[in-house]
Design a protein around this motif. Structure first.
Motif, PDB file in Angstrom:
ATOM      1  N   VAL A   1       0.992  -1.457   0.027  1.00  0.00           N
ATOM      2  CA  VAL A   1       0.139   0.109  -0.082  1.00  0.00           C
ATOM      3  C   VAL A   1       0.905   1.318   0.091  1.00  0.00           C
ATOM      4  CG1 VAL A   1      -1.803   1.436   1.233  1.00  0.00           C
ATOM      5  CG2 VAL A   1      -1.771  -1.302   1.127  1.00  0.00           C
ATOM      6  N   LEU A   2       0.682   2.112  -1.063  1.00  0.00           N
ATOM      7  CA  LEU A   2       1.401   3.292  -1.130  1.00  0.00           C
ATOM      8  C   LEU A   2       0.622   4.688  -0.637  1.00  0.00           C
ATOM      9  CD1 LEU A   2       3.070   2.578  -4.603  1.00  0.00           C
ATOM     10  CD2 LEU A   2       4.041   2.220  -2.409  1.00  0.00           C
ATOM     11  N   GLY A   3       1.308   5.607  -0.288  1.00  0.00           N
ATOM     12  CA  GLY A   3       0.630   6.808  -0.097  1.00  0.00           C
ATOM     13  C   GLY A   3       1.341   7.898  -1.000  1.00  0.00           C
ATOM     14  N   THR A   4       0.731   8.838  -1.558  1.00  0.00           N
ATOM     15  CA  THR A   4       1.330   9.657  -2.582  1.00  0.00           C
ATOM     16  C   THR A   4       1.051  11.170  -1.871  1.00  0.00           C
ATOM     17  OG1 THR A   4      -0.764  10.068  -4.167  1.00  0.00           O
ATOM     18  CG2 THR A   4       0.481   8.248  -4.489  1.00  0.00           C
ATOM     19  N   SER A   5       1.739  12.088  -2.444  1.00  0.00           N
ATOM     20  CA  SER A   5       1.820  13.469  -2.269  1.00  0.00           C
ATOM     21  C   SER A   5       0.434  14.061  -2.583  1.00  0.00           C
ATOM     22  CB  SER A   5       2.945  14.094  -3.030  1.00  0.00           C
ATOM     23  OG  SER A   5       3.064  14.080  -4.232  1.00  0.00           O
ATOM     24  N   LYS A   6      -0.340  13.631  -3.570  1.00  0.00           N
ATOM     25  CA  LYS A   6      -1.575  14.227  -3.961  1.00  0.00           C
ATOM     26  C   LYS A   6      -2.876  13.396  -3.143  1.00  0.00           C
ATOM     27  CE  LYS A   6       0.099  15.613  -8.501  1.00  0.00           C
ATOM     28  NZ  LYS A   6      -0.161  15.447  -9.899  1.00  0.00           N
TER      29      LYS A   6
ATOM     30  N   VAL B   1      -4.150   6.816  -2.198  1.00  0.00           N
ATOM     31  CA  VAL B   1      -3.680   5.650  -1.527  1.00  0.00           C
ATOM     32  C   VAL B   1      -3.858   4.603  -2.563  1.00  0.00           C
ATOM     33  CG1 VAL B   1      -4.211   3.636   0.142  1.00  0.00           C
ATOM     34  CG2 VAL B   1      -4.282   6.049   0.591  1.00  0.00           C
ATOM     35  N   ILE B   2      -2.735   3.997  -3.120  1.00  0.00           N
ATOM     36  CA  ILE B   2      -2.571   2.960  -4.191  1.00  0.00           C
ATOM     37  C   ILE B   2      -2.133   1.837  -3.715  1.00  0.00           C
ATOM     38  CG2 ILE B   2      -1.558   2.175  -6.259  1.00  0.00           C
ATOM     39  CD1 ILE B   2      -0.754   5.213  -6.774  1.00  0.00           C
ATOM     40  N   ARG B   3      -3.129   0.515  -3.937  1.00  0.00           N
ATOM     41  CA  ARG B   3      -2.906  -0.880  -3.284  1.00  0.00           C
ATOM     42  C   ARG B   3      -2.376  -1.758  -4.367  1.00  0.00           C
ATOM     43  NH1 ARG B   3      -5.281  -4.143   0.776  1.00  0.00           N
ATOM     44  NH2 ARG B   3      -5.537  -6.265  -0.189  1.00  0.00           N
ATOM     45  N   HIS B   4      -1.112  -2.423  -4.328  1.00  0.00           N
ATOM     46  CA  HIS B   4      -0.912  -3.521  -4.938  1.00  0.00           C
ATOM     47  C   HIS B   4      -1.047  -4.598  -4.615  1.00  0.00           C
ATOM     48  CE1 HIS B   4       0.870  -0.456  -8.255  1.00  0.00           C
ATOM     49  NE2 HIS B   4       0.964   0.153  -7.062  1.00  0.00           N
ATOM     50  N   ASP B   5      -1.779  -5.813  -5.090  1.00  0.00           N
ATOM     51  CA  ASP B   5      -1.795  -7.106  -4.462  1.00  0.00           C
ATOM     52  C   ASP B   5      -1.371  -8.075  -5.535  1.00  0.00           C
ATOM     53  OD1 ASP B   5      -2.454  -9.457  -3.267  1.00  0.00           O
ATOM     54  OD2 ASP B   5      -4.474  -8.968  -3.012  1.00  0.00           O
ATOM     55  N   PHE B   6       0.008  -8.478  -5.286  1.00  0.00           N
ATOM     56  CA  PHE B   6       0.883  -9.097  -5.992  1.00  0.00           C
ATOM     57  C   PHE B   6       0.365 -10.846  -6.073  1.00  0.00           C
ATOM     58  CE2 PHE B   6       3.581  -5.546  -5.016  1.00  0.00           C
ATOM     59  CZ  PHE B   6       3.845  -5.246  -6.417  1.00  0.00           C
ATOM     60  N   GLY B   7      -0.358 -10.880  -4.919  1.00  0.00           N
ATOM     61  CA  GLY B   7      -0.885 -12.329  -4.884  1.00  0.00           C
ATOM     62  C   GLY B   7      -1.724 -12.633  -5.924  1.00  0.00           C
TER      63      GLY B   7
ATOM     64  N   SER C   1      -4.623  -4.283  -8.504  1.00  0.00           N
ATOM     65  CA  SER C   1      -4.139  -2.949  -8.010  1.00  0.00           C
ATOM     66  C   SER C   1      -5.491  -2.055  -8.208  1.00  0.00           C
ATOM     67  CB  SER C   1      -3.032  -2.534  -8.268  1.00  0.00           C
ATOM     68  OG  SER C   1      -3.009  -1.941  -9.863  1.00  0.00           O
ATOM     69  N   PHE C   2      -5.634  -1.169  -7.100  1.00  0.00           N
ATOM     70  CA  PHE C   2      -6.477  -0.119  -7.248  1.00  0.00           C
ATOM     71  C   PHE C   2      -6.298   1.218  -6.502  1.00  0.00           C
ATOM     72  CE2 PHE C   2      -8.074  -2.664  -3.784  1.00  0.00           C
ATOM     73  CZ  PHE C   2      -8.203  -1.698  -2.965  1.00  0.00           C
ATOM     74  N   ASP C   3      -6.875   2.344  -6.901  1.00  0.00           N
ATOM     75  CA  ASP C   3      -6.363   3.381  -6.390  1.00  0.00           C
ATOM     76  C   ASP C   3      -7.633   3.965  -5.586  1.00  0.00           C
ATOM     77  OD1 ASP C   3      -4.202   3.214  -7.662  1.00  0.00           O
ATOM     78  OD2 ASP C   3      -4.980   4.452  -9.547  1.00  0.00           O
ATOM     79  N   ILE C   4      -7.334   4.800  -4.609  1.00  0.00           N
ATOM     80  CA  ILE C   4      -8.432   5.418  -3.504  1.00  0.00           C
ATOM     81  C   ILE C   4      -7.807   6.744  -3.369  1.00  0.00           C
ATOM     82  CG2 ILE C   4      -9.673   5.346  -1.338  1.00  0.00           C
ATOM     83  CD1 ILE C   4      -9.265   2.561  -1.222  1.00  0.00           C
TER      84      ILE C   4
END
Length: 994
Positions: free
Chosen positions: A36-41, A44-50, A54-57
């Motif tokens: 789960v990544l947090g950006t400057s704008k 929240v970006i979620r990457h599920d490699f399993g 991935s999706f963005d919030i």
């Protein structure tokens, strides 16, 4: 060509444009292959490699001004996510689930900046976070719980606030354990300068409430902490002075001075100066693996071994040109997947671990932590190197015995010869022996040759050490030292353990060469060489010990000589002479308890013992044993009986000998054995030699030498002679002769002519029960004896003769009367007849008896009865034609009897042409009845052979029971009884239904 080993840690680019144009990456969290990544704008970006999804919030929607994600957190399962967005002078905290497309704001946390989260890893589920803790930048701790189905938080409770030194909580960790009295919580929290620990049983609220009235336990170090990560087994804290780290043992309950329970162990501080940067540089981020620290220093990761505190690798990142200026921002770990990640403003990098524990044995070995090093070894070669270092250290420290123990465990690094030469060169015999003994434990059962050689070498070293100890003064003086006793006990135990691998001959030769008699006997006993053991005890005069050896259940009775198989010796028999002379009582007791012992083979030993003088009141042990064999074991060996008889004969009291001679040992046996088993001739010679006259009388009588028995008995006791004379019952003449011998002796003993002596002699006649008369003994009296003294006896004798004469007359009259009766019966037999009916049938051919003869030749050899065939009539009523009776008897009787009958019939047929004296059974008046022709004699013999009894009522019929009903030659009769199958196919079936 040397194969290059793969590095333990490696870096790979995972995602180049991970932010997807939503600004630059400000924070990152990972769990269970989810990033789960947090950006400057504010995204929240979620990457599920399993699952490859991935999706963005967007968390900045509806908020004025520029928004940025301050921190993002994901649980170890990758399902629950907490994110704090800041901007416009305020902050909000959101919760989102992996299944949600839209996040939910945690309204009670509005205005608070969340810096850290402690998940309840033991109780969290996919649907519920259960209780977890958040730490804020103003030094507060809150308890939060969220359920996915409720779409909002269940509750948010305030727990704790730093009052003494308000600082932001930059890191949190929580562990739980289920106890009997509730749930125990372990919480660690860090600020830029302090590390706090909380623990207690109950709920989170009650645990933290207990700290309102007491001081909080913390560790304070100077400096600020840019970042901090930790795992549940080990922890690390980037403090200002260095990396403060240690182990976590939540099962331990060590009380601290202030009453708290400390669960931190093996604490240490790693100075940043060891990072080798030249100047003091603080890492910007930290990740902890099982054995290493991953420290982010600038744009590279230094991998530091946590145990040795040495840099083992440096990792570099392939950054994009636009991200190089800001460098790598941080590290995070995915404890569930065992992976590590690094990120810059655009990209995500994966740090992979490849068997990081493979060289840990070397690390522990360098630190001289040998036990842990051995536990970390992967193969025997690595273990050998650990043992080698331990051995060399002990050898250098001159602890040679300990060094030998470690050298014995080495299999590949050093050879057996190199190690033994080390100790031989410095003369360390004890260490060499220790090495050999330990090395024996490492061999398998198949290494028989090596085991035997090393065991023999160890035996010699033991003997050498025993000899060295014997040279010491205290041992020589008689008071053996404890070390000497200890080595003897150890050596005996070694012999016992190695008895199956040691060469028997070599070991015994070694023990003998060193003069170790006790050990030689012990080893011989182990190898079941009982002859050596028994011989040793006999030499020492220890009869009881020798007998105990012979009584062992595993001692074979027979011991064969290996040189000549024919010369087989019995251990018991071989040592019997020495043992019985040494201790007769114990030896005989041992013999009586030993099974399958042959007393005959013990005779030499018993004779040797018997030849020695013995006191009168002393129990004769050989007699005791022989009586046991004869009476209890029922031994029938003549040698045993003869020996016992000879010992009885030497005793002064003759009663025991007489009882033995009178005992009938074979009486009552199933096989009907003899009444005695000794040699009577030997017994007689022995008794005559020892002057045992009563015994001689008994032996004479037993041998049916009654005259000799009576003659000898008269020399001892007349009463005995009378008893012997009375024993003869089946020979009247001999009995009378014996009594005459006794009478003569008695009369000769009664010397003189006194009337009273003569009367005593005459009274002797009454004891003979009428066998002797007065006339039998008169010749023994002197000629000048007066007849008046014998008057009464003579009259009595004459009366007896008169009675006998009268009795004989009566018997003669009875015989005459009986002869007359027999003559009358003979006369009556001539007039005896039987009435035959006209229709009487032959019992064999079933034809009438009184029919005319079919063939005159059949009747010509027999007495003619008119023109009828000759026939026999029996008193039982059965009648038979003569030729039918002959045929029947010949067929049913034995083969020899049948031949005899046929021969008589043939002779009678040959004599059939001679003129017969009678035609109707009468006798001519001119001839006497006793005169018979040869034909009449043969006919009489034939009558006796075939007509002595009725064949239907006598023994012949009884013997016919065993004959078959149908004879083998009657083939037609046999075929008539055969059962033939019916031809079913030719049968017709007729229906009963009309």
């Amino acid at each position: 060509m040397v194969e290059q080993r793969r590095q333990v840690f490696s870096v790979d680019l995972l995602e180049r444009q991970a932010a997807k144009g939503r600004g630059v990456i400000t924070c990152m969290a990972a769990g269970n292959d989810v990033i789960v990544l947090g950006t400057s704008k504010g995204w929240v970006i979620r990457h599920d490699f399993g699952v490859g999804d991935s999706f963005d919030i967007d968390l900045s929607a509806g908020r004025p001004g520029e928004q940025s994600i301050h921190k993002v957190f994901v649980d170890p399962g990758g399902k629950h996510c907490i994110a704090t967005v800041v901007g416009g002078g305020t902050s909000d905290t959101f919760y989102t689930h992996a299944k949600w497309a839209k996040p939910r704001i945690l309204s009670k946390l509005k205005g608070l900046v969340v810096n850290s989260v402690a998940w309840n890893k033991q109780l969290i589920t996919e649907a519920s976070t259960r209780e977890f803790i958040i730490g804020t930048d103003n030094g507060q701790l809150h308890e939060v719980a969220v359920d996915e189905k409720d779409k909002r938080e269940k509750y948010i409770n305030f727990l704790f606030e730093l009052s003494e030194l308000p600082e932001a909580f930059t890191g949190l960790q929580m562990e739980t354990a289920i106890m009997n009295n509730g749930t125990r919580y372990y919480v660690m929290a860090v600020t830029p300068t302090r590390l706090y620990s909380f623990t207690g049983i109950g709920s989170l609220e009650s645990v933290f409430a207990s700290y309102a009235e007491r001081a909080v336990r913390f560790m304070e170090l100077p400096g600020e902490i840019p970042n901090r990560q930790r795992r549940a087994i080990h922890f690390a804290w980037l403090s200002g002075a260095g990396i403060y780290h240690g182990g976590l043992n939540f099962g331990a309950q060590h009380s601290s001075p202030d009453g708290d329970e400390n669960f931190v162990e093996n604490k240490a501080l790693l100075d940043y100066a060891k990072l080798g940067e030249g100047v003091l540089v603080k890492p910007s981020s930290l990740a902890v693996s099982e054995f290493h620290f991953l420290l982010l220093v600038g744009n590279k990761v230094k991998v530091v071994n946590r145990i040795s505190e040495q840099i083992v690798e440096e990792l570099y990142f392939n950054q994009s040109p636009d991200a190089v200026t800001r460098g790598v921002l941080g590290l995070c770990s995915d404890a569930s997947a065992g992976l590590f990640y690094a990120y810059d403003q655009n990209s995500i990098f994966q740090v992979s671990v490849n068997d990081e524990g493979r060289d840990m044995w070397k690390v522990y070995l360098d630190l001289k932590e040998y036990a842990v090093a051995l536990a970390s070894c992967r193969d025997a070669l690595q273990r050998d190197q650990v043992y080698l270092v331990q051995a060399e250290d002990a050898f250098t420290a001159k602890d040679f015995v300990r060094a030998a123990s470690f050298y014995a465990k080495i299999n590949f690094v050093l050879s057996f010869e190199e190690i033994t030469l080390k100790f031989i060169s410095i003369g360390e015999q004890d260490a060499l022996m220790t090495f050999l003994l330990r090395r024996l434990d490492n061999f398998s059962k198949d290494d028989k040759c090596q085991i035997t050689m090393i065991s023999t070498w160890a035996t010699e070293l033991y003997l050498d050490k025993i000899n060295r100890l014997l040279l010491e003064d205290d041992v020589v003086s008689g008071s053996a030292s404890s070390e000497y006793q200890s080595i003897i006990a150890e050596f005996l135990a070694f012999l016992s353990d190695s008895k199956d691998v040691l060469d028997e001959a070599t070991t015994m030769k070694l023990l003998e060469s060193y003069g170790r008699v006790d050990e030689l006997v012990f080893f011989a006993s182990l190898k079941e060489k009982y002859e050596i053991v028994v011989h040793h005890y006999i030499q020492l005069g220890e009869a009881k010990k020798a007998l105990r050896v012979l009584q062992k259940p595993n001692v074979p009775i027979e011991l064969q000589n290996m040189n000549t198989i024919e010369n087989s010796l019995l251990v018991q028999y071989k040592f019997a002479p020495d043992l019985i002379m040494l201790d007769a009582y114990e030896t005989v007791e041992s013999w009586m308890t030993t099974k399958d012992l042959n007393p005959r083979k013990l005779i030499p030993a018993m004779m040797r013992y018997s030849s020695e003088p013995h006191a009168k009141n002393e129990t004769h042990e050989v007699i005791k044993y022989l009586e046991y064999c004869v009476h209890r074991l029922q031994n029938e060996d003549p040698g045993v009986h003869n020996l016992l008889l000879s010992l009885y004969a030497k005793q002064e009291d003759e009663s025991t000998l007489l009882r033995f001679l009178q005992c009938k040992f074979g009486k009552g046996q199933a096989n009907g054995g003899p009444e005695f088993f000794y040699d009577p001739k030997y017994a007689l010679r022995l008794c005559l030699k020892e002057k045992r006259m009563r015994a001689c009388v008994h032996i004479y009588s037993m041998m049916s030498m009654h005259e000799e028995a009576v003659a000898l008995a008269l020399q001892v006791d007349p009463e005995l002679a009378m008893a012997e004379a009375d024993k003869v019952e089946d020979d009247e003449d001999l009995r009378k002769k014996l009594w005459l011998m006794v009478a003569k002796h008695v009369i000769e003993q009664e010397k003189g002519t006194k009337r009273e002596n003569i009367r005593k002699a005459i009274a002797f006649l009454k004891e003979t029960d009428g066998l002797l008369k007065i006339e039998d003994i008169l010749p023994f009296f002197p000629d000048f004896a007066l007849i008046d003294d014998f008057k009464e006896a003579i009259c009595s004798s004459l009366e007896d003769y008169n009675e006998q004469i009268e009795k004989l007359k009566q018997e003669m009259n009875d015989a005459t009367h009986g002869a007359d009766n027999i003559r009358n019966d003979i006369s009556a037999l001539a007039q005896r007849f039987a009435i035959i009916k006209r229709d009487e049938e032959c019992g064999v051919c079933w034809k009438k008896i009184l029919n005319l003869a079919d063939d005159y030749r059949k009747a010509m050899a027999y007495t003619s009865v008119g023109s009828m065939s000759p026939f026999y009539v029996f008193p039982c009523g059965h009648s038979f034609h003569a030729h039918c009776l002959i045929a029947h008897v010949t067929r049913c009787t034995s083969e020899a009897q049948a031949e005899y009958i046929l021969d008589l019939q043939k002779q009678l047929t040959l004599l059939g042409n001679e003129p017969r004296k009678e035609m109707n059974g009468g006798v001519t008046e001119a001839e006497p009845i006793t005169s018979m022709t040869p034909a009449d004699k043969i006919r009489s013999q034939l009558d006796d052979a075939i007509a002595s009894e009725c064949p239907f009522c006598g023994d012949l019929m009884i013997r016919e029971i065993s004959l078959p009903f149908i004879l083998l030659e009657e083939t037609d009769e046999i075929k008539s009884w055969e059962i033939k199958p019916l031809n079913i196919g030719n049968q017709k079936s007729i229906s009963l239904i009309g």
